[in-house]
Design a protein around this motif. Structure first.
Motif, PDB file in Angstrom:
ATOM      1  N   LEU A  62     -12.647   9.661  -2.478  1.00 32.84           N
ATOM      2  CA  LEU A  62     -11.257   9.254  -2.318  1.00 32.84           C
ATOM      3  C   LEU A  62     -11.115   8.322  -1.121  1.00 32.84           C
ATOM      4  N   GLU A  63     -10.147   7.418  -1.209  1.00 32.53           N
ATOM      5  CA  GLU A  63      -9.873   6.516  -0.095  1.00 32.53           C
ATOM      6  C   GLU A  63      -8.900   7.188   0.862  1.00 32.53           C
ATOM      7  N   PHE A  64      -9.307   7.334   2.116  1.00 31.93           N
ATOM      8  CA  PHE A  64      -8.493   8.001   3.133  1.00 31.93           C
ATOM      9  C   PHE A  64      -7.949   7.001   4.147  1.00 31.93           C
ATOM     10  N   ASP A  65      -6.802   7.338   4.703  1.00 31.65           N
ATOM     11  CA  ASP A  65      -6.276   6.691   5.902  1.00 31.65           C
ATOM     12  C   ASP A  65      -6.220   7.776   6.961  1.00 31.65           C
ATOM     13  N   LYS A  66      -7.237   7.817   7.810  1.00 32.62           N
ATOM     14  CA  LYS A  66      -7.412   8.900   8.778  1.00 32.62           C
ATOM     15  C   LYS A  66      -7.527  10.231   8.031  1.00 32.62           C
ATOM     16  N   ARG A  67      -6.526  11.109   8.130  1.00 35.74           N
ATOM     17  CA  ARG A  67      -6.622  12.436   7.509  1.00 35.74           C
ATOM     18  C   ARG A  67      -5.789  12.551   6.238  1.00 35.74           C
ATOM     19  N   HIS A  68      -5.411  11.412   5.651  1.00 38.94           N
ATOM     20  CA  HIS A  68      -4.537  11.443   4.487  1.00 38.94           C
ATOM     21  C   HIS A  68      -5.096  10.576   3.358  1.00 38.94           C
ATOM     22  N   ILE A  69      -4.826  11.000   2.120  1.00 35.33           N
ATOM     23  CA  ILE A  69      -5.303  10.276   0.943  1.00 35.33           C
ATOM     24  C   ILE A  69      -4.337   9.141   0.616  1.00 35.33           C
ATOM     25  N   LYS A  70      -4.855   7.948   0.456  1.00 32.91           N
ATOM     26  CA  LYS A  70      -4.014   6.807   0.130  1.00 32.91           C
ATOM     27  C   LYS A  70      -3.653   6.840  -1.360  1.00 32.91           C
ATOM     28  N   VAL A  71      -2.367   6.663  -1.647  1.00 33.19           N
ATOM     29  CA  VAL A  71      -1.889   6.631  -3.029  1.00 33.19           C
ATOM     30  C   VAL A  71      -0.955   5.439  -3.217  1.00 33.19           C
ATOM     31  N   ASP A  72      -0.756   5.076  -4.503  1.00 37.80           N
ATOM     32  CA  ASP A  72       0.211   4.020  -4.798  1.00 37.80           C
ATOM     33  C   ASP A  72       1.555   4.648  -5.159  1.00 37.80           C
ATOM     34  N   THR A  73       2.483   3.841  -5.661  1.00 39.12           N
ATOM     35  CA  THR A  73       3.823   4.352  -5.947  1.00 39.12           C
ATOM     36  C   THR A  73       3.858   5.337  -7.114  1.00 39.12           C
ATOM     37  N   SER A  74       2.813   5.388  -7.904  1.00 41.13           N
ATOM     38  CA  SER A  74       2.732   6.376  -8.987  1.00 41.13           C
ATOM     39  C   SER A  74       1.943   7.604  -8.556  1.00 41.13           C
ATOM     40  N   THR A  75       1.579   7.660  -7.291  1.00 41.67           N
ATOM     41  CA  THR A  75       0.770   8.714  -6.652  1.00 41.67           C
ATOM     42  C   THR A  75      -0.679   8.724  -7.133  1.00 41.67           C
ATOM     43  N   ARG A  76      -1.133   7.626  -7.714  1.00 42.78           N
ATOM     44  CA  ARG A  76      -2.532   7.515  -8.111  1.00 42.78           C
ATOM     45  C   ARG A  76      -3.399   7.278  -6.874  1.00 42.78           C
ATOM     46  N   THR A  77      -4.572   7.884  -6.854  1.00 42.34           N
ATOM     47  CA  THR A  77      -5.561   7.586  -5.835  1.00 42.34           C
ATOM     48  C   THR A  77      -6.455   6.453  -6.336  1.00 42.34           C
ATOM     49  N   ASN A  78      -7.496   6.144  -5.599  1.00 47.60           N
ATOM     50  CA  ASN A  78      -8.435   5.113  -6.032  1.00 47.60           C
ATOM     51  C   ASN A  78      -9.375   5.597  -7.128  1.00 47.60           C
ATOM     52  N   LEU A  79      -9.386   6.913  -7.418  1.00 45.51           N
ATOM     53  CA  LEU A  79     -10.256   7.455  -8.461  1.00 45.51           C
ATOM     54  C   LEU A  79      -9.481   7.646  -9.758  1.00 45.51           C
ATOM     55  N   PRO A  80     -10.063   7.265 -10.898  1.00 42.58           N
ATOM     56  CA  PRO A  80      -9.384   7.469 -12.182  1.00 42.58           C
ATOM     57  C   PRO A  80      -9.089   8.950 -12.414  1.00 42.58           C
ATOM     58  N   ARG A  81      -7.902   9.222 -12.966  1.00 44.12           N
ATOM     59  CA  ARG A  81      -7.475  10.571 -13.339  1.00 44.12           C
ATOM     60  C   ARG A  81      -7.263  11.497 -12.141  1.00 44.12           C
ATOM     61  N   PHE A 141      -4.771  12.168  -8.911  1.00 42.94           N
ATOM     62  CA  PHE A 141      -3.513  11.872  -8.232  1.00 42.94           C
ATOM     63  C   PHE A 141      -3.423  12.738  -6.986  1.00 42.94           C
ATOM     64  N   ALA A 142      -2.454  12.449  -6.132  1.00 42.17           N
ATOM     65  CA  ALA A 142      -2.241  13.281  -4.939  1.00 42.17           C
ATOM     66  C   ALA A 142      -0.762  13.272  -4.596  1.00 42.17           C
ATOM     67  N   ALA A 143      -0.283  14.374  -4.013  1.00 43.57           N
ATOM     68  CA  ALA A 143       1.124  14.501  -3.664  1.00 43.57           C
ATOM     69  C   ALA A 143       1.277  15.436  -2.474  1.00 43.57           C
ATOM     70  N   GLY A 144       2.397  15.299  -1.782  1.00 38.35           N
ATOM     71  CA  GLY A 144       2.676  16.181  -0.655  1.00 38.35           C
ATOM     72  C   GLY A 144       2.120  15.657   0.653  1.00 38.35           C
ATOM     73  N   ASP A 145       1.952  16.560   1.619  1.00 36.63           N
ATOM     74  CA  ASP A 145       1.582  16.161   2.979  1.00 36.63           C
ATOM     75  C   ASP A 145       0.222  15.478   3.065  1.00 36.63           C
ATOM     76  N   ILE A 146      -0.642  15.677   2.077  1.00 37.25           N
ATOM     77  CA  ILE A 146      -1.981  15.089   2.115  1.00 37.25           C
ATOM     78  C   ILE A 146      -1.963  13.596   1.882  1.00 37.25           C
ATOM     79  N   THR A 147      -0.859  13.035   1.377  1.00 41.36           N
ATOM     80  CA  THR A 147      -0.838  11.630   0.958  1.00 41.36           C
ATOM     81  C   THR A 147      -0.372  10.696   2.062  1.00 41.36           C
ATOM     82  N   GLU A 148      -0.716   9.421   1.871  1.00 43.22           N
ATOM     83  CA  GLU A 148      -0.281   8.364   2.782  1.00 43.22           C
ATOM     84  C   GLU A 148       0.051   7.122   1.981  1.00 43.22           C
ATOM     85  N   TYR A 149       1.186   6.518   2.309  1.00 44.80           N
ATOM     86  CA  TYR A 149       1.601   5.218   1.770  1.00 44.80           C
ATOM     87  C   TYR A 149       2.653   4.668   2.714  1.00 44.80           C
TER      88      TYR A 149
END
Length: 333
Positions: free
Chosen positions: A264-283, A285-293
């Motif tokens: 997964l692509e991280f920004d420090k201690r958080h997973i980077k997601v897009d506006t659909s909450t997709r991560t850089n890996l197919p299938r 997703f991430a949501a909540g405090d773990i995410t960064e955008y």
């Protein structure tokens, strides 16, 4: 609270959606996955449902959840569990998700007990990562013999002498709630300043609980079960207190090591997601405090919206004939 599925080594689980993290966002995600007709499994490294809310502030008032002017952490989790029950989720607690393999039409997650979960979609709602209780230095070998890190039920402490170690919200919440249930309560903290809500501190200080500061629990004493504890004050005085239960409320250590090996692509201690909450890996997703955008706000209320977004965007991957938007839930009522 629902019971977790009995642990069996090297089990294989199949599910539409795997949610990693059984805190508020994960629980609401379980409900929403069920609403969209998906089967759902939740994995959490903690032995209790509810994530940080259950572990750190079960009796603290939460003021920023829509629809509730105020609600205690424990009550919020109870409501979320009841709501999620409509999805008939499988809970795999006290297990760590430690290996992820992404295939063309599925994702396989390996757990630390040797089990594997094959899911069509993974949603990571892991808060701040794997959450491990800080150990009580004098408690080595006593877990399961009277030493615990959580108080999921108060009734089992009825009539017992309880020693609570710590000075934060959890320690004071539990001391407050056990007043009148436990035979005696002793709260031990290494400093004379606390990190809990002042109203709860005042309630405990005004109760029959004994608060010992500038001291540490230096020994647990007993045969098969703890019977008493040794408390050593900073001035060298040693006090012995009866105890059939010791609660170590010393906080938790967050660990992202396993997750960072998934690709997964991280920004420090958080997973980077897009506006659909997709991560850089197919299938995945991430949501909540773990995410960064850009513009991220870390609130429980925001996590609810993000996990609903994740489930809806995952739907076409699970059911190719379905769209992202499910319609309004009120339309089916």
């Amino acid at each position: 609270m629902p019971q977790e599925e009995a642990q069996e080594a090297a089990q294989l689980h199949e599910t539409d959606v795997l949610i990693v993290g059984a805190g508020p966002a994960g629980l609401f995600g379980a409900y929403y996955a069920g609403f969209r007709g998906m089967s759902v499994t939740l994995v959490d490294s903690l032995p209790e449902i509810g994530g940080q809310v259950s572990a750190l502030y079960p009796e603290k008032a939460i003021l920023d959840v829509a629809g509730f002017p105020t609600i205690k952490g424990r009550e919020l989790i109870s409501q979320l569990v009841a709501q999620a029950a409509s999805a008939e989720p499988t809970y795999l607690l006290n297990r760590t998700a430690n290996a992820l393999t992404v295939g063309e039409d599925s994702v396989t997650m390996g757990l630390d007990d040797g089990s594997e979960i094959v899911a069509k979609v993974v949603i990571v709602t892991a808060g701040i990562g794997k959450f491990t209780p800080r150990p009580l230095p004098a408690g080595d070998g006593w877990e399961g013999r009277g030493l615990v890190f959580f108080v999921p039920s108060f009734d089992e402490y009825r009539g017992k002498d309880v020693v609570i170690v710590g000075g934060g919200d959890s320690a004071f919440d539990w001391a407050h709630q056990l007043d009148g249930i436990a035979s005696s309560i002793t709260l031990v903290h290494r400093r004379d300043q606390f990190r809990a809500h002042q109203a709860t501190i005042d309630a405990v200080l005004a109760s029959d609980a004994e608060v010992i500061t500038k001291a540490q629990v230096t020994a647990l004493i007993g045969d098969d079960q703890v019977e008493k504890v040794e408390i050593t004050k900073d001035d060298g005085e040693v006090v012995t207190k009866p105890a059939q239960a010791v609660v170590a409320a010393l906080g938790f250590v967050a660990d992202l090591t396993a997750m960072k090996e998934w690709g997964l692509e991280f920004d420090k201690r958080h997973i980077k997601v897009d506006t659909s909450t997709r991560t850089n890996l197919p299938r995945v997703f991430a949501a909540g405090d773990i995410t960064e955008y850009d513009g991220k706000v870390r609130l429980i209320a925001v996590g609810f919206g993000e996990v609903a977004t994740a489930v809806n965007n995952a739907a076409p991957l699970i059911f190719p004939d379905q769209g992202v938007f499910p319609g309004h839930s009120s339309e089916g009522s």
